[in-house]
Motif scaffolding. Structure first.
Motif, PDB file in Angstrom:
ATOM      1  N   VAL A  25       0.974  -1.204   0.121  1.00  0.00           N
ATOM      2  CA  VAL A  25       0.331   0.231   0.280  1.00  0.00           C
ATOM      3  C   VAL A  25       1.015   1.130  -0.447  1.00  0.00           C
ATOM      4  O   VAL A  25       1.667   1.351   0.427  1.00  0.00           O
ATOM      5  CB  VAL A  25      -1.065   0.146   1.242  1.00  0.00           C
ATOM      6  CG1 VAL A  25      -1.897   1.863   1.308  1.00  0.00           C
ATOM      7  CG2 VAL A  25      -1.676  -1.445   0.983  1.00  0.00           C
ATOM      8  N   LYS A  26       0.597   1.685  -0.926  1.00  0.00           N
ATOM      9  CA  LYS A  26       1.312   3.396  -0.953  1.00  0.00           C
ATOM     10  C   LYS A  26       0.660   4.709  -0.240  1.00  0.00           C
ATOM     11  O   LYS A  26      -0.432   4.571  -0.864  1.00  0.00           O
ATOM     12  CB  LYS A  26       1.887   3.611  -2.620  1.00  0.00           C
ATOM     13  CG  LYS A  26       2.872   4.509  -2.413  1.00  0.00           C
ATOM     14  CD  LYS A  26       3.278   5.160  -3.938  1.00  0.00           C
ATOM     15  CE  LYS A  26       4.309   4.420  -4.572  1.00  0.00           C
ATOM     16  NZ  LYS A  26       4.624   4.719  -6.047  1.00  0.00           N
ATOM     17  N   ALA A  27       0.681   4.728   1.147  1.00  0.00           N
ATOM     18  CA  ALA A  27       0.355   5.613   1.875  1.00  0.00           C
ATOM     19  C   ALA A  27       0.510   6.693   0.861  1.00  0.00           C
ATOM     20  O   ALA A  27      -0.344   8.081   1.344  1.00  0.00           O
ATOM     21  CB  ALA A  27       0.413   5.569   3.165  1.00  0.00           C
ATOM     22  N   ASP A  29       2.480   9.838  -1.912  1.00  0.00           N
ATOM     23  CA  ASP A  29       3.022   8.832  -3.268  1.00  0.00           C
ATOM     24  C   ASP A  29       3.363  10.741  -3.902  1.00  0.00           C
ATOM     25  O   ASP A  29       3.135  11.476  -4.347  1.00  0.00           O
ATOM     26  CB  ASP A  29       2.618   8.598  -4.090  1.00  0.00           C
ATOM     27  CG  ASP A  29       2.461   8.491  -5.899  1.00  0.00           C
ATOM     28  OD1 ASP A  29       4.036   8.328  -5.763  1.00  0.00           O
ATOM     29  OD2 ASP A  29       1.701   7.527  -6.087  1.00  0.00           O
ATOM     30  N   ALA A  49      -6.969   8.416   3.778  1.00  0.00           N
ATOM     31  CA  ALA A  49      -6.051   9.338   2.114  1.00  0.00           C
ATOM     32  C   ALA A  49      -4.862   9.515   1.989  1.00  0.00           C
ATOM     33  O   ALA A  49      -3.874   9.597   1.323  1.00  0.00           O
ATOM     34  CB  ALA A  49      -6.289  10.698   1.635  1.00  0.00           C
ATOM     35  N   ASP A 220      -5.418  12.453  -2.273  1.00  0.00           N
ATOM     36  CA  ASP A 220      -6.540  11.367  -2.260  1.00  0.00           C
ATOM     37  C   ASP A 220      -5.277  10.353  -3.190  1.00  0.00           C
ATOM     38  O   ASP A 220      -4.205  10.388  -3.698  1.00  0.00           O
ATOM     39  CB  ASP A 220      -7.313  11.627  -3.516  1.00  0.00           C
ATOM     40  CG  ASP A 220      -8.366  10.567  -3.840  1.00  0.00           C
ATOM     41  OD1 ASP A 220      -8.822   9.969  -2.897  1.00  0.00           O
ATOM     42  OD2 ASP A 220      -8.499  10.354  -5.041  1.00  0.00           O
ATOM     43  N   GLU A 221      -5.419   9.096  -2.184  1.00  0.00           N
ATOM     44  CA  GLU A 221      -5.187   7.720  -2.154  1.00  0.00           C
ATOM     45  C   GLU A 221      -3.152   7.793  -2.197  1.00  0.00           C
ATOM     46  O   GLU A 221      -2.651   7.574  -2.854  1.00  0.00           O
ATOM     47  CB  GLU A 221      -5.186   7.356  -3.442  1.00  0.00           C
ATOM     48  CG  GLU A 221      -6.373   5.884  -3.967  1.00  0.00           C
ATOM     49  CD  GLU A 221      -6.764   5.854  -5.476  1.00  0.00           C
ATOM     50  OE1 GLU A 221      -6.530   6.169  -6.080  1.00  0.00           O
ATOM     51  OE2 GLU A 221      -7.875   5.208  -5.643  1.00  0.00           O
ATOM     52  N   GLY A 222      -3.276   9.296  -1.744  1.00  0.00           N
ATOM     53  CA  GLY A 222      -1.534   9.578  -1.364  1.00  0.00           C
ATOM     54  C   GLY A 222      -0.677  10.817  -1.938  1.00  0.00           C
ATOM     55  O   GLY A 222      -0.013  10.775  -1.845  1.00  0.00           O
ATOM     56  N   LYS A 223      -1.898  11.139  -2.970  1.00  0.00           N
ATOM     57  CA  LYS A 223      -1.502  12.246  -3.785  1.00  0.00           C
ATOM     58  C   LYS A 223      -1.558  13.156  -3.822  1.00  0.00           C
ATOM     59  O   LYS A 223      -3.024  13.582  -3.374  1.00  0.00           O
ATOM     60  CB  LYS A 223      -1.765  11.623  -5.268  1.00  0.00           C
ATOM     61  CG  LYS A 223      -0.755  10.586  -5.827  1.00  0.00           C
ATOM     62  CD  LYS A 223      -0.986  10.163  -7.225  1.00  0.00           C
ATOM     63  CE  LYS A 223      -0.253   8.861  -7.787  1.00  0.00           C
ATOM     64  NZ  LYS A 223      -0.612   8.767  -9.372  1.00  0.00           N
ATOM     65  N   ASP A 329     -15.970   7.471  -0.304  1.00  0.00           N
ATOM     66  CA  ASP A 329     -14.619   6.837  -0.768  1.00  0.00           C
ATOM     67  C   ASP A 329     -15.083   5.146  -0.172  1.00  0.00           C
ATOM     68  O   ASP A 329     -15.804   4.573   0.134  1.00  0.00           O
ATOM     69  CB  ASP A 329     -13.569   7.385   0.006  1.00  0.00           C
ATOM     70  CG  ASP A 329     -12.287   6.597   0.342  1.00  0.00           C
ATOM     71  OD1 ASP A 329     -12.070   6.670  -1.196  1.00  0.00           O
ATOM     72  OD2 ASP A 329     -11.719   6.348   1.108  1.00  0.00           O
TER      73      ASP A 329
END
Length: 329
Positions: A25-27, A29, A49, A220-223, A329
């Motif tokens: 999982v890339k928390a 990025d 996120a 969102d999603e690490g970005k 989400d």
């Protein structure tokens, strides 16, 4: 310009092993942020996120997988002790001390952990109890306090060492409207009281970010997908039109059918089960598409209770960038 917080391509990867398989999982990025001294900076995003992961790294509680980060110019990997002297952190829903101790005893306990001299500690405790409106609860045991009062105590505890940088992770999570408003007022008072104080706030409450923050980054999603003042962010959705539609309850499967309509740029929804209602917020390319939306709602055996056009908010900004609402989400 000097910065309180800087991150460069900050990345955090978590690995876990389950049934012989490695899950990755890339928390975070490649997060790049700069927060100026004296700024009240917000990080807005859904649960999962990467908001808490970022705060833990900046507070030297978690190592990044790669990238660099600096707090007041100090390297988070090399200067952990120096960073910890000038920061503090408070999280929503966190127990602010020990249940058998009174409000004042808990603050005294933490003041000694911070190494604050006795005279200064007493002065600060008395002042903070007045600021967070807990003076009349001084001798009340922690386990007798309401959730709102516990969070007020948590904020007071985080201010004991007079930090230069205050990290607040979902500070109003789960609080009633009045308690949440009071917490926000304390935050605004504290940052204005002394020059160059900085607040780094994470939240998934749109209105909170809009009310408090000088600038907001959306994650969102690490970005990081956007970062600017609330006003400038809202200008990003000027191309579409935003509407709120209140309808008789329909399930998520039927809502997904609505999303498939041509011309819908983004859609979010919220169910009010007790009232048998579904609140839909949509961004459409042009207003003529609304007639198609209404027709589909009726074909799904629901009915429209109200329809109104809404001005751009941070919620519609998030929807336009991510294609969904925070609650979906």
């Amino acid at each position: 310009m000097s910065f309180s917080i800087e991150t460069y391509n900050l990345t955090r990867i978590f690995k876990s092993k389950q049934s012989g398989r490695i899950n990755i999982v890339k928390a975070l990025d490649n997060v790049n942020l700069k927060v100026s001294k004296g700024e009240l900076f917000g990080l807005l995003g859904p649960n999962g996120a990467g908001k808490t992961t970022l705060i833990k790294i900046l507070c030297t509680l978690l190592f990044p997988t790669s990238g660099k980060a600096y707090v007041n110019g100090y390297d988070i990997l090399k200067d952990t002790s120096k960073i910890r002297e000038i920061i503090n952190v408070a999280s929503g829903g966190e127990t602010p001390g020990y249940g058998i101790l009174t409000v004042k005893e808990n603050l005294w306990f933490f003041s000694q952990l911070y190494g604050i001299p006795n005279r200064i500690a007493k002065e600060r405790i008395n002042k903070l109890l007045e600021i967070v409106d807990l003076k009349d609860k001084t001798n009340e045991r922690l386990n007798k306090l309401s959730s709102g009062m516990k969070q007020k105590l948590n904020i007071a505890r985080s201010l004991l060492n007079d930090p230069q940088i205050l990290f607040l992770d979902e500070p109003t999570l789960g609080l009633d409207v009045i308690s949440a408003h009071q917490i926000r007022e304390y935050i605004k008072f504290w940052i204005k009281e002394k020059e160059n104080r900085t607040v780094f706030l994470t939240t998934h409450y749109m209105a909170e970010a809009e009310e408090l923050c000088d600038r907001v980054a959306i994650i969102d999603e690490g970005k990081i997908v956007a970062c600017d003042t609330p006003e400038n962010l809202k200008k990003m959705v000027s191309k579409g039109s935003s509407f709120e539609i209140e309808i008789a309850y329909i399930n998520d499967e039927k809502i997904n059918l609505l999303k498939s309509l041509k011309g819908i740029m983004a859609l979010s929804f919220n169910h009010k089960i007790d009232e048998n209602l579904t609140i839909i917020k949509i961004i459409v390319e042009n207003e003529s598409i609304i007639s198609d939306v209404i027709s589909m709602i009726l074909s799904l055996k629901s009915k429209v209770i109200s329809l109104k056009k809404i001005e751009p908010t941070l919620e519609t900004v998030f929807m336009s960038l991510v294609g969904k609402g925070l609650e979906n989400d």
